[in-house]
Motif scaffolding. Sequence first.
Motif, PDB file in Angstrom:
ATOM      1  N   GLU A 179     -16.485 -22.035  -0.526  1.00  0.00           N
ATOM      2  CA  GLU A 179     -16.819 -22.546   0.513  1.00  0.00           C
ATOM      3  C   GLU A 179     -16.255 -21.672   1.839  1.00  0.00           C
ATOM      4  OE1 GLU A 179     -15.127 -26.705   0.408  1.00  0.00           O
ATOM      5  OE2 GLU A 179     -17.053 -27.173  -0.867  1.00  0.00           O
ATOM      6  N   VAL A 180     -17.266 -21.291   2.688  1.00  0.00           N
ATOM      7  CA  VAL A 180     -16.983 -20.538   3.667  1.00  0.00           C
ATOM      8  C   VAL A 180     -17.457 -20.943   5.046  1.00  0.00           C
ATOM      9  CG1 VAL A 180     -18.125 -18.303   4.501  1.00  0.00           C
ATOM     10  CG2 VAL A 180     -17.779 -18.586   2.167  1.00  0.00           C
ATOM     11  N   ARG A 181     -16.274 -21.156   5.692  1.00  0.00           N
ATOM     12  CA  ARG A 181     -16.565 -21.813   7.100  1.00  0.00           C
ATOM     13  C   ARG A 181     -16.871 -20.872   8.161  1.00  0.00           C
ATOM     14  NH1 ARG A 181     -10.155 -22.928   7.500  1.00  0.00           N
ATOM     15  NH2 ARG A 181     -10.026 -20.887   6.412  1.00  0.00           N
ATOM     16  N   CYS A 182     -17.791 -21.548   9.039  1.00  0.00           N
ATOM     17  CA  CYS A 182     -18.662 -20.771  10.071  1.00  0.00           C
ATOM     18  C   CYS A 182     -18.812 -21.612  11.175  1.00  0.00           C
ATOM     19  CB  CYS A 182     -20.068 -20.019   9.521  1.00  0.00           C
ATOM     20  SG  CYS A 182     -21.036 -21.367   8.975  1.00  0.00           S
ATOM     21  N   LEU A 183     -18.986 -20.676  12.385  1.00  0.00           N
ATOM     22  CA  LEU A 183     -19.352 -21.196  13.722  1.00  0.00           C
ATOM     23  C   LEU A 183     -20.900 -21.078  14.074  1.00  0.00           C
ATOM     24  CD1 LEU A 183     -16.372 -19.742  15.646  1.00  0.00           C
ATOM     25  CD2 LEU A 183     -16.959 -22.248  15.381  1.00  0.00           C
ATOM     26  N   PRO A 184     -21.381 -21.883  14.647  1.00  0.00           N
ATOM     27  CA  PRO A 184     -23.100 -21.869  14.879  1.00  0.00           C
ATOM     28  C   PRO A 184     -23.015 -20.506  15.618  1.00  0.00           C
ATOM     29  CG  PRO A 184     -22.256 -23.902  15.462  1.00  0.00           C
ATOM     30  CD  PRO A 184     -20.928 -23.256  15.231  1.00  0.00           C
ATOM     31  N   ALA A 185     -24.113 -19.838  15.671  1.00  0.00           N
ATOM     32  CA  ALA A 185     -24.139 -18.549  16.530  1.00  0.00           C
ATOM     33  C   ALA A 185     -25.206 -18.728  17.628  1.00  0.00           C
ATOM     34  CB  ALA A 185     -24.482 -17.210  15.649  1.00  0.00           C
ATOM     35  N   ALA A 186     -25.526 -17.799  18.421  1.00  0.00           N
ATOM     36  CA  ALA A 186     -26.282 -17.800  19.645  1.00  0.00           C
ATOM     37  C   ALA A 186     -27.626 -18.487  19.322  1.00  0.00           C
ATOM     38  CB  ALA A 186     -26.507 -16.493  20.188  1.00  0.00           C
ATOM     39  N   GLU A 187     -28.233 -18.243  18.167  1.00  0.00           N
ATOM     40  CA  GLU A 187     -29.719 -18.822  18.122  1.00  0.00           C
ATOM     41  C   GLU A 187     -29.743 -19.887  16.954  1.00  0.00           C
ATOM     42  OE1 GLU A 187     -29.690 -15.604  20.059  1.00  0.00           O
ATOM     43  OE2 GLU A 187     -29.341 -14.979  17.934  1.00  0.00           O
ATOM     44  N   PHE A 188     -28.450 -20.713  16.958  1.00  0.00           N
ATOM     45  CA  PHE A 188     -28.599 -21.908  15.929  1.00  0.00           C
ATOM     46  C   PHE A 188     -29.563 -22.659  16.529  1.00  0.00           C
ATOM     47  CE2 PHE A 188     -26.455 -25.776  14.617  1.00  0.00           C
ATOM     48  CZ  PHE A 188     -26.581 -25.671  13.353  1.00  0.00           C
ATOM     49  N   VAL A 237     -20.730  -8.261  14.924  1.00  0.00           N
ATOM     50  CA  VAL A 237     -19.493  -8.092  14.256  1.00  0.00           C
ATOM     51  C   VAL A 237     -19.701  -8.636  12.794  1.00  0.00           C
ATOM     52  CG1 VAL A 237     -18.043  -8.597  16.340  1.00  0.00           C
ATOM     53  CG2 VAL A 237     -18.782 -10.583  14.946  1.00  0.00           C
ATOM     54  N   PRO A 238     -18.731  -7.948  11.888  1.00  0.00           N
ATOM     55  CA  PRO A 238     -18.495  -8.504  10.520  1.00  0.00           C
ATOM     56  C   PRO A 238     -18.722 -10.089  10.528  1.00  0.00           C
ATOM     57  CG  PRO A 238     -17.292  -6.770  10.611  1.00  0.00           C
ATOM     58  CD  PRO A 238     -17.524  -7.348  12.249  1.00  0.00           C
ATOM     59  N   GLY A 239     -19.411 -10.904   9.571  1.00  0.00           N
ATOM     60  CA  GLY A 239     -19.367 -12.140   9.414  1.00  0.00           C
ATOM     61  C   GLY A 239     -20.748 -12.712  10.287  1.00  0.00           C
ATOM     62  N   THR A 240     -21.363 -11.903  11.140  1.00  0.00           N
ATOM     63  CA  THR A 240     -22.650 -12.451  11.580  1.00  0.00           C
ATOM     64  C   THR A 240     -23.691 -12.867  10.599  1.00  0.00           C
ATOM     65  OG1 THR A 240     -22.266 -11.052  13.642  1.00  0.00           O
ATOM     66  CG2 THR A 240     -24.297 -11.968  13.264  1.00  0.00           C
ATOM     67  N   VAL A 268     -19.585 -16.369  10.153  1.00  0.00           N
ATOM     68  CA  VAL A 268     -18.448 -16.670   9.171  1.00  0.00           C
ATOM     69  C   VAL A 268     -17.216 -16.500   9.912  1.00  0.00           C
ATOM     70  CG1 VAL A 268     -17.225 -16.012   6.984  1.00  0.00           C
ATOM     71  CG2 VAL A 268     -19.816 -16.108   7.300  1.00  0.00           C
ATOM     72  N   ILE A 269     -16.221 -17.349   9.837  1.00  0.00           N
ATOM     73  CA  ILE A 269     -14.713 -17.065  10.535  1.00  0.00           C
ATOM     74  C   ILE A 269     -13.972 -16.066   9.948  1.00  0.00           C
ATOM     75  CG2 ILE A 269     -14.860 -19.569  11.456  1.00  0.00           C
ATOM     76  CD1 ILE A 269     -12.651 -19.971   9.685  1.00  0.00           C
TER      77      ILE A 269
ATOM     78  N   ALA B   7     -19.178 -15.350  18.763  1.00  0.00           N
ATOM     79  CA  ALA B   7     -19.416 -14.744  17.523  1.00  0.00           C
ATOM     80  C   ALA B   7     -18.093 -14.715  16.518  1.00  0.00           C
ATOM     81  CB  ALA B   7     -20.021 -13.196  17.770  1.00  0.00           C
ATOM     82  N   GLY B   8     -17.787 -15.693  16.047  1.00  0.00           N
ATOM     83  CA  GLY B   8     -16.562 -15.905  15.411  1.00  0.00           C
ATOM     84  C   GLY B   8     -15.631 -16.382  16.446  1.00  0.00           C
ATOM     85  N   ALA B   9     -14.423 -16.533  15.869  1.00  0.00           N
ATOM     86  CA  ALA B   9     -13.248 -16.970  16.656  1.00  0.00           C
ATOM     87  C   ALA B   9     -12.785 -15.770  17.796  1.00  0.00           C
ATOM     88  CB  ALA B   9     -11.983 -17.216  15.993  1.00  0.00           C
TER      89      ALA B   9
END
Lengths: 323, 213
Positions: A179-188, A237-240, A268-269, B7-9
């Motif tokens: 289970e990988v946590r993530c934040l919505p990005a620019a084009e979400f 960045v890594p995680g994009t 991905v955080i 773009a992440g935290a």
Amino acid sequence: MIEVLTGSPLNAIQDLGRPRTMTLGVSRGGAMDSAALKLGNLLLGNDIDAAGIEIVFFPFKIRFHADQAFAVTGARGVARLDDEPLPPDWAAKARAGQILTLHAPANGARSYVTFAGGLDVPVVLGSRSTDMKGGFGGYQGRALEAGTRLAAFPSDAKDMPSSGYGLAHPCDLPENVAEVRCLPAAEFDAFTDDSRALFFEQLWTVTRTANRLGYRLESETPLSLRSPLELLSHGIVPGTVQVPSAGMPIVQMADANTCGGYPKIANVIEPDLRLLAQTQTGRQIRFIRVELDEAVAAVRADAIRMHELGLALQSARATLLAR
Amino acid sequence: MIRISCAGAGALLLDAAHGAFNDSVQERIWAVARRMAALPEILQAVPGVNNLLIVFDAVQYDPATLEHSLRAVWKDTLVDASPAREIVLPVTYGGTFGEDIPVVARFAGLTEEEVIAAHVSGEYRVAAIGAMPGFAYLTGLDPRLAIPRRASPRVSVEQGAVSIGGGQAGVMPCTSPTGWHILGKTEEILFDAHRPEPCLFRLGDRVKFRRVG
């Protein structure tokens, strides 16, 4: 002196990478599971960013040509010093002539071997990490071949309990579904309602092409944008998590290009990148949406946990040495 | 109008693009990047093409505070006054390194010689550095040569390949996959990690190609 006995184009020297080289087009790089490398260094009393070996191809064997304290962390497989099995997340002392063997892990994908003092290779652009794309850093800018000889910086080996020691409760590795946590990005919001929901609902399989550059994922239903989107190249960045037009996401990893142009659905955080790094090909992951404050709290909790672990290991070492 | 996203935290992306590439927006991006990079809380400020990524340590700094600084600096910064250098790269067009010239010629409705003439007469500018070590996104390509990227990228293109893609020009600093079209080759070394200044190009440099061989 340490001699590598098994060559592979994938096993290479890594530290924590290059945090300030994106403006040169140079990837951050560094250990894919940075927590495992840090733990390996903390077990030995090294600086947290000392260089070790990242191992993806097994079996991996090294011969010690001199007495040397070392630690094995990360993915869990059978590890032996000569014939003696080593527990996971463990530090031990090798005598000259002994051979360390790491077999393919049942759980996890990347193992780390760290050495008291850290590996002595030149610092290039602020790090000892191997940058395979640029062909610099690490051992002559490339992976470790059979016969490669490496030296560790001198260290006070008396600081290590002779019987070895390690974590009573080894670090978590993803089992079943990571289970990988993530934040919505620019084009979400540019993706369709269905795609945004599916991104979190579907399980995503890690494909065969997953490597240090990126993890290509697959699932039943591809993701689609509301309407085609042409983006100008921008820093990533890594995680994009990028979604090329075919609709299957690619998570950018440590050696990702520093710029890209595909639409980004999520990031991905930072503390969860290690879960991806430790997910084997063919296994599945699920994306969990978090909000920015949760992401920041997770990054900080992770830093505190690592700091406390360092202190606990230091006092455990002192206790064992006093016996 | 700018858009800022997470773009992440530990990173924020400022996007100032409105459709096609804009020169004056790019000069403002460079200036804002320079000012942001000077702040102690910023690890790196990475100009893209009409956008800017800033990276920081989220253990110490709040994204909301940095977003506020970024907006303030953007509002308060207009152009980059730094003087541009001029760099001339000798290029051998055609042959094994010009395998895409016929494709570009067909796309543009030009002869192969006209494609070379259009590329070599261009006045380019380094808009951004990234993707791979030392790669520069060069703006100023003759719009007739704005051929889309290849449908499927080549797995390996050699260092020094002079290429065009997505309306931009570039030169391969190392051997790597690319979806851009190859017109020629230069012997110049664009990136060397062991040089005091690893990248040949700096942001804002004016670049010209000179035909040789």
